[in-house]
Design a protein around this motif. Sequence first.
Motif, PDB file in Angstrom:
ATOM      1  N   GLN A 231       0.824  -1.194   0.000  1.00 16.32           N
ATOM      2  CA  GLN A 231       0.000   0.000   0.000  1.00 16.32           C
ATOM      3  C   GLN A 231       0.866   1.255   0.000  1.00 16.32           C
ATOM      4  O   GLN A 231       0.569   2.231  -0.693  1.00 16.32           O
ATOM      5  CB  GLN A 231      -0.923   0.000   1.217  1.00 16.32           C
ATOM      6  CG  GLN A 231      -1.891   1.176   1.251  1.00 16.32           C
ATOM      7  CD  GLN A 231      -2.828   1.098   2.431  1.00 16.32           C
ATOM      8  OE1 GLN A 231      -2.714   0.196   3.244  1.00 16.32           O
ATOM      9  NE2 GLN A 231      -3.746   2.039   2.530  1.00 16.32           N
ATOM     10  N   GLN A 232       1.978   1.205   0.761  1.00 12.73           N
ATOM     11  CA  GLN A 232       2.877   2.359   0.781  1.00 12.73           C
ATOM     12  C   GLN A 232       3.548   2.555  -0.573  1.00 12.73           C
ATOM     13  O   GLN A 232       3.730   3.674  -1.037  1.00 12.73           O
ATOM     14  CB  GLN A 232       3.926   2.178   1.867  1.00 12.73           C
ATOM     15  CG  GLN A 232       3.360   2.282   3.284  1.00 12.73           C
ATOM     16  CD  GLN A 232       4.424   2.069   4.342  1.00 12.73           C
ATOM     17  OE1 GLN A 232       5.566   1.759   4.021  1.00 12.73           O
ATOM     18  NE2 GLN A 232       4.054   2.222   5.607  1.00 12.73           N
ATOM     19  N   GLN A 233       3.920   1.449  -1.230  1.00 19.24           N
ATOM     20  CA  GLN A 233       4.564   1.560  -2.535  1.00 19.24           C
ATOM     21  C   GLN A 233       3.607   2.081  -3.597  1.00 19.24           C
ATOM     22  O   GLN A 233       4.007   2.744  -4.542  1.00 19.24           O
ATOM     23  CB  GLN A 233       5.113   0.203  -2.958  1.00 19.24           C
ATOM     24  CG  GLN A 233       6.274  -0.275  -2.087  1.00 19.24           C
ATOM     25  CD  GLN A 233       6.756  -1.647  -2.493  1.00 19.24           C
ATOM     26  OE1 GLN A 233       6.223  -2.238  -3.432  1.00 19.24           O
ATOM     27  NE2 GLN A 233       7.757  -2.165  -1.794  1.00 19.24           N
ATOM     28  N   SER A 234       2.308   1.776  -3.460  1.00 17.76           N
ATOM     29  CA  SER A 234       1.337   2.200  -4.477  1.00 17.76           C
ATOM     30  C   SER A 234       0.961   3.661  -4.358  1.00 17.76           C
ATOM     31  O   SER A 234       0.353   4.229  -5.262  1.00 17.76           O
ATOM     32  CB  SER A 234       0.062   1.349  -4.342  1.00 17.76           C
ATOM     33  OG  SER A 234      -0.545   1.547  -3.071  1.00 17.76           O
ATOM     34  N   GLN A 235       1.313   4.313  -3.278  1.00 16.17           N
ATOM     35  CA  GLN A 235       0.991   5.715  -3.120  1.00 16.17           C
ATOM     36  C   GLN A 235       1.870   6.553  -4.034  1.00 16.17           C
ATOM     37  O   GLN A 235       3.042   6.255  -4.231  1.00 16.17           O
ATOM     38  CB  GLN A 235       1.189   6.141  -1.660  1.00 16.17           C
ATOM     39  CG  GLN A 235       0.190   5.514  -0.700  1.00 16.17           C
ATOM     40  CD  GLN A 235       0.444   5.932   0.726  1.00 16.17           C
ATOM     41  OE1 GLN A 235       1.449   6.570   1.025  1.00 16.17           O
ATOM     42  NE2 GLN A 235      -0.468   5.575   1.614  1.00 16.17           N
ATOM     43  N   PRO A 236       1.313   7.632  -4.646  1.00 21.56           N
ATOM     44  CA  PRO A 236       2.116   8.469  -5.543  1.00 21.56           C
ATOM     45  C   PRO A 236       3.240   9.155  -4.786  1.00 21.56           C
ATOM     46  O   PRO A 236       3.100   9.469  -3.599  1.00 21.56           O
ATOM     47  CB  PRO A 236       1.092   9.496  -6.065  1.00 21.56           C
ATOM     48  CG  PRO A 236       0.000   9.515  -5.038  1.00 21.56           C
ATOM     49  CD  PRO A 236      -0.061   8.117  -4.504  1.00 21.56           C
ATOM     50  N   PRO A 237       4.379   9.365  -5.473  1.00 23.57           N
ATOM     51  CA  PRO A 237       5.504  10.015  -4.787  1.00 23.57           C
ATOM     52  C   PRO A 237       5.160  11.442  -4.399  1.00 23.57           C
ATOM     53  O   PRO A 237       4.374  12.122  -5.063  1.00 23.57           O
ATOM     54  CB  PRO A 237       6.635   9.962  -5.836  1.00 23.57           C
ATOM     55  CG  PRO A 237       5.920   9.859  -7.151  1.00 23.57           C
ATOM     56  CD  PRO A 237       4.682   9.061  -6.890  1.00 23.57           C
ATOM     57  N   LEU A 238       5.742  11.892  -3.369  1.00 23.46           N
ATOM     58  CA  LEU A 238       5.521  13.243  -2.872  1.00 23.46           C
ATOM     59  C   LEU A 238       6.308  14.228  -3.732  1.00 23.46           C
ATOM     60  O   LEU A 238       7.512  14.100  -3.914  1.00 23.46           O
ATOM     61  CB  LEU A 238       5.969  13.342  -1.415  1.00 23.46           C
ATOM     62  CG  LEU A 238       5.790  14.697  -0.742  1.00 23.46           C
ATOM     63  CD1 LEU A 238       4.320  15.059  -0.660  1.00 23.46           C
ATOM     64  CD2 LEU A 238       6.412  14.678   0.659  1.00 23.46           C
ATOM     65  N   VAL A 239       5.601  15.211  -4.320  1.00 25.37           N
ATOM     66  CA  VAL A 239       6.220  16.210  -5.191  1.00 25.37           C
ATOM     67  C   VAL A 239       6.485  17.462  -4.373  1.00 25.37           C
ATOM     68  O   VAL A 239       5.559  18.009  -3.749  1.00 25.37           O
ATOM     69  CB  VAL A 239       5.305  16.540  -6.396  1.00 25.37           C
ATOM     70  CG1 VAL A 239       5.951  17.624  -7.259  1.00 25.37           C
ATOM     71  CG2 VAL A 239       5.046  15.275  -7.198  1.00 25.37           C
ATOM     72  N   ILE A 240       7.733  17.901  -4.384  1.00 21.52           N
ATOM     73  CA  ILE A 240       8.112  19.105  -3.645  1.00 21.52           C
ATOM     74  C   ILE A 240       8.276  20.241  -4.646  1.00 21.52           C
ATOM     75  O   ILE A 240       9.091  20.164  -5.575  1.00 21.52           O
ATOM     76  CB  ILE A 240       9.415  18.883  -2.864  1.00 21.52           C
ATOM     77  CG1 ILE A 240       9.239  17.714  -1.878  1.00 21.52           C
ATOM     78  CG2 ILE A 240       9.835  20.145  -2.139  1.00 21.52           C
ATOM     79  CD1 ILE A 240      10.498  17.355  -1.131  1.00 21.52           C
ATOM     80  N   THR A 241       7.487  21.282  -4.513  1.00 23.62           N
ATOM     81  CA  THR A 241       7.534  22.436  -5.410  1.00 23.62           C
ATOM     82  C   THR A 241       8.381  23.524  -4.775  1.00 23.62           C
ATOM     83  O   THR A 241       8.155  23.904  -3.621  1.00 23.62           O
ATOM     84  CB  THR A 241       6.120  22.974  -5.677  1.00 23.62           C
ATOM     85  OG1 THR A 241       5.318  21.907  -6.187  1.00 23.62           O
ATOM     86  CG2 THR A 241       6.152  24.125  -6.665  1.00 23.62           C
ATOM     87  N   GLU A 242       9.367  23.987  -5.546  1.00 22.13           N
ATOM     88  CA  GLU A 242      10.232  25.039  -5.033  1.00 22.13           C
ATOM     89  C   GLU A 242       9.534  26.388  -5.152  1.00 22.13           C
ATOM     90  O   GLU A 242       8.966  26.725  -6.192  1.00 22.13           O
ATOM     91  CB  GLU A 242      11.553  25.077  -5.797  1.00 22.13           C
ATOM     92  CG  GLU A 242      12.411  23.836  -5.591  1.00 22.13           C
ATOM     93  CD  GLU A 242      13.746  23.965  -6.272  1.00 22.13           C
ATOM     94  OE1 GLU A 242      13.979  25.013  -6.919  1.00 22.13           O
ATOM     95  OE2 GLU A 242      14.559  23.028  -6.170  1.00 22.13           O
ATOM     96  N   VAL A 243       9.524  27.144  -4.103  1.00 25.63           N
ATOM     97  CA  VAL A 243       8.929  28.471  -4.080  1.00 25.63           C
ATOM     98  C   VAL A 243      10.055  29.497  -4.187  1.00 25.63           C
ATOM     99  O   VAL A 243      11.018  29.440  -3.418  1.00 25.63           O
ATOM    100  CB  VAL A 243       8.131  28.691  -2.773  1.00 25.63           C
ATOM    101  CG1 VAL A 243       7.527  30.081  -2.730  1.00 25.63           C
ATOM    102  CG2 VAL A 243       7.074  27.622  -2.626  1.00 25.63           C
ATOM    103  N   PRO A 244       9.965  30.398  -5.188  1.00 24.17           N
ATOM    104  CA  PRO A 244      11.052  31.388  -5.324  1.00 24.17           C
ATOM    105  C   PRO A 244      11.171  32.252  -4.082  1.00 24.17           C
ATOM    106  O   PRO A 244      10.173  32.645  -3.476  1.00 24.17           O
ATOM    107  CB  PRO A 244      10.624  32.212  -6.550  1.00 24.17           C
ATOM    108  CG  PRO A 244       9.133  32.004  -6.647  1.00 24.17           C
ATOM    109  CD  PRO A 244       8.893  30.607  -6.170  1.00 24.17           C
ATOM    110  N   VAL A 245      12.416  32.482  -3.727  1.00 21.20           N
ATOM    111  CA  VAL A 245      12.704  33.285  -2.538  1.00 21.20           C
ATOM    112  C   VAL A 245      12.675  34.755  -2.915  1.00 21.20           C
ATOM    113  O   VAL A 245      13.345  35.182  -3.852  1.00 21.20           O
ATOM    114  CB  VAL A 245      14.076  32.903  -1.952  1.00 21.20           C
ATOM    115  CG1 VAL A 245      14.370  33.742  -0.714  1.00 21.20           C
ATOM    116  CG2 VAL A 245      14.103  31.416  -1.628  1.00 21.20           C
TER     117      VAL A 245
END
Length: 219
Positions: A147-161
């Motif tokens: 179940q953990q493997q089937s979850q979509p990967p976590l996408v980290i969006t970079e926010v401009p500083v």
Amino acid sequence: MNITERFLNDEQDPKAVEKVLGKLSDMLVSGEELLYLAVQKKPAVNLLPDCIVVSNKRIFYCEPANFGITMNFKDISWKSIKEVSFKEELFGSKFICVPQHGENIITEYIPKVQARKLYQAAYEQLEAFKEQQRNAELEERRAAGQQQQSQPPLVITEVPVQESIPEPEPVVYIPAPEPTPEPEDETTLKLRKLKTLYDKQLITQEEYEAKKASILADL
């Protein structure tokens, strides 16, 4: 061979076996099967022996009551049992059931042959239940991992500083000097010292009042 004859292979008391099986037949649940029955054999009088019955789901303890007219039944399921054992003695054997919680259940005067077969049947069923539990836990862990493997990967969006805005310089406040207290006159100092001596009980009240009047008289 009827059901009673199945449990008379090791010199069990036929009357006790027949009575116990007659009562147990109405207590079995779906899919439950009786595997072995042991009958107590006391060294002196053995009119009302206890019986122990092993099924594929639990252990029954059968105790005659009211001079054999009725019978008390207690049972303990395999999930509530920690281990089983037996100990051979001069007169038969002790069959010992160790529950997960609470005191050990000990039944004495079980014939040695019956005690060995009773232990073998109980031990095999207990180990089978533990193996079933281990397999169920492995399946749960495997299912949780999938179940953990089937979850979509976590996408980290970079926010401009954003460009940092310079902070304003702190404002320093200089406190105004406290006014210097005016010096006390000589009379006030004498009265203050006199009062201190009186508060410390170094002079009596009469001495305090007399000295105070003397200072005030000099004004």
